[in-house]
Design an enzyme around this catalytic site. Structure first.
Site, PDB file in Angstrom:
ATOM      1  CG  ASP A  64      -0.390  -0.070   2.562  1.00 47.98           C
ATOM      2  OD1 ASP A  64       0.937  -0.152   2.517  1.00 47.98           O
ATOM      3  OD2 ASP A  64      -0.894   0.626   3.456  1.00 47.98           O
ATOM      4  CE1 TYR A  66       7.714   3.781   0.713  1.00 48.88           C
ATOM      5  CE2 TYR A  66       7.689   5.277  -1.226  1.00 48.88           C
ATOM      6  CZ  TYR A  66       8.285   4.158  -0.492  1.00 48.88           C
ATOM      7  OH  TYR A  66       9.206   3.673  -1.058  1.00 48.88           O
ATOM      8  CG  PHE A  77       9.116  -0.140  -3.660  1.00 49.75           C
ATOM      9  CD1 PHE A  77       8.998  -0.413  -2.407  1.00 49.75           C
ATOM     10  CD2 PHE A  77       8.241  -1.190  -4.681  1.00 49.75           C
ATOM     11  CE1 PHE A  77       8.826  -1.688  -1.992  1.00 49.75           C
ATOM     12  CE2 PHE A  77       8.041  -2.315  -3.999  1.00 49.75           C
ATOM     13  CZ  PHE A  77       8.296  -2.766  -2.822  1.00 49.75           C
ATOM     14  CG  HIS A 186       9.137  -6.008   1.421  1.00 48.50           C
ATOM     15  ND1 HIS A 186       9.651  -4.737   1.768  1.00 48.50           N
ATOM     16  CD2 HIS A 186       8.131  -5.422   0.721  1.00 48.50           C
ATOM     17  CE1 HIS A 186       8.876  -3.563   1.373  1.00 48.50           C
ATOM     18  NE2 HIS A 186       7.779  -4.333   0.598  1.00 48.50           N
TER      19      HIS A 186
END
Length: 224
Positions: A64, A66, A77, A186
């Site tokens: 989801d 930031y 990202f 991740h």
């Protein structure tokens, strides 16, 4: 909310008319009218605006947006040019440097990737300020699953980069033999040392694209 108006509309247009989306729309509208929500409403669909379906070569799935002020702008990202680079992206840049020798830039603005066919899609497209995952389970997952299914049906070579368990849960939707699936932990500081570093996704993606007659991605993000 700036609506989708390119070729994504052909495969996602039906979603806008489904009951779940009408509920989702009302929820998101109420959130934007009552609390601080990211990204800005006109940026919600930026991943689709900036990378038309017909141009997608690589898919990077995020979770989801930031949730701190000024960061999110609709690409997983990525942050706006004047925003401090978040820790996960710091690690992505480190792996990119180790993999392809790219220098580490002074910004986290990844629009250059999107313009070359890298779809940077979060599975949830909005979030309440300072509350990670606060819009999970409201309907966005069904919408982005529809996008993933549409990508799966494309006959040209596409690379799917699945970082972390939430992204890897989408793997069962990807059964097209024309595509390449790359999985790794991740890039978060909590998990990057468990196998994200050294996974070399950028060179693997480019090698696959070139082997299949497609132009590679220029992954270097320049300084601003």
């Amino acid at each position: 909310m700036a609506m989708i108006d390119n070729d994504w509309l052909e495969v996602l247009g039906e979603e806008f008319r489904k009951p779940y989306y009408k509920e989702l729309y009302q929820f998101v509208l109420q959130e934007y009218n009552s609390v601080q929500v990211f990204p800005p409403a006109d940026d919600i669909f930026n991943a689709f605006h900036l990378t038309p379906l017909s141009e997608v070569k690589v898919v990077i799935l995020g979770q989801d947006p930031y949730h701190n002020v000024g960061q999110a702008h609709g690409l997983c990202f990525s942050v706006k040019p004047d925003v401090e680079i978040p820790p996960s992206l710091v690690n992505i840049y480190q792996e990119l440097h180790d993999d392809l020798g790219c220098y580490i830039p002074n910004n986290g603005y990844l629009v250059k990737w999107a313009a070359q066919g890298v779809l940077m899609l979060n599975t949830v497209l909005t979030v309440r300020a300072h509350l990670a995952n606060s819009h999970r389970g409201k309907g966005w997952e069904e919408f982005t699953d529809a996008a993933i299914r549409a990508l799966n049906t494309q006959d040209r070579p596409i690379v799917f980069i699945l970082w972390g368990k939430p992204a890897q849960m989408k793997k069962n939707m990807l059964n097209n033999p024309n595509h390449l699936i790359l999985e790794a932990p991740h890039p978060s500081p909590l998990s990057a040392y468990r196998g994200f570093f050294g996974s070399r996704p950028f060179s693997k993606a480019n090698n696959f694209l070139m082997e299949n007659g497609a132009a590679p991605i220029d992954w270097q993000i320049e300084n601003v």
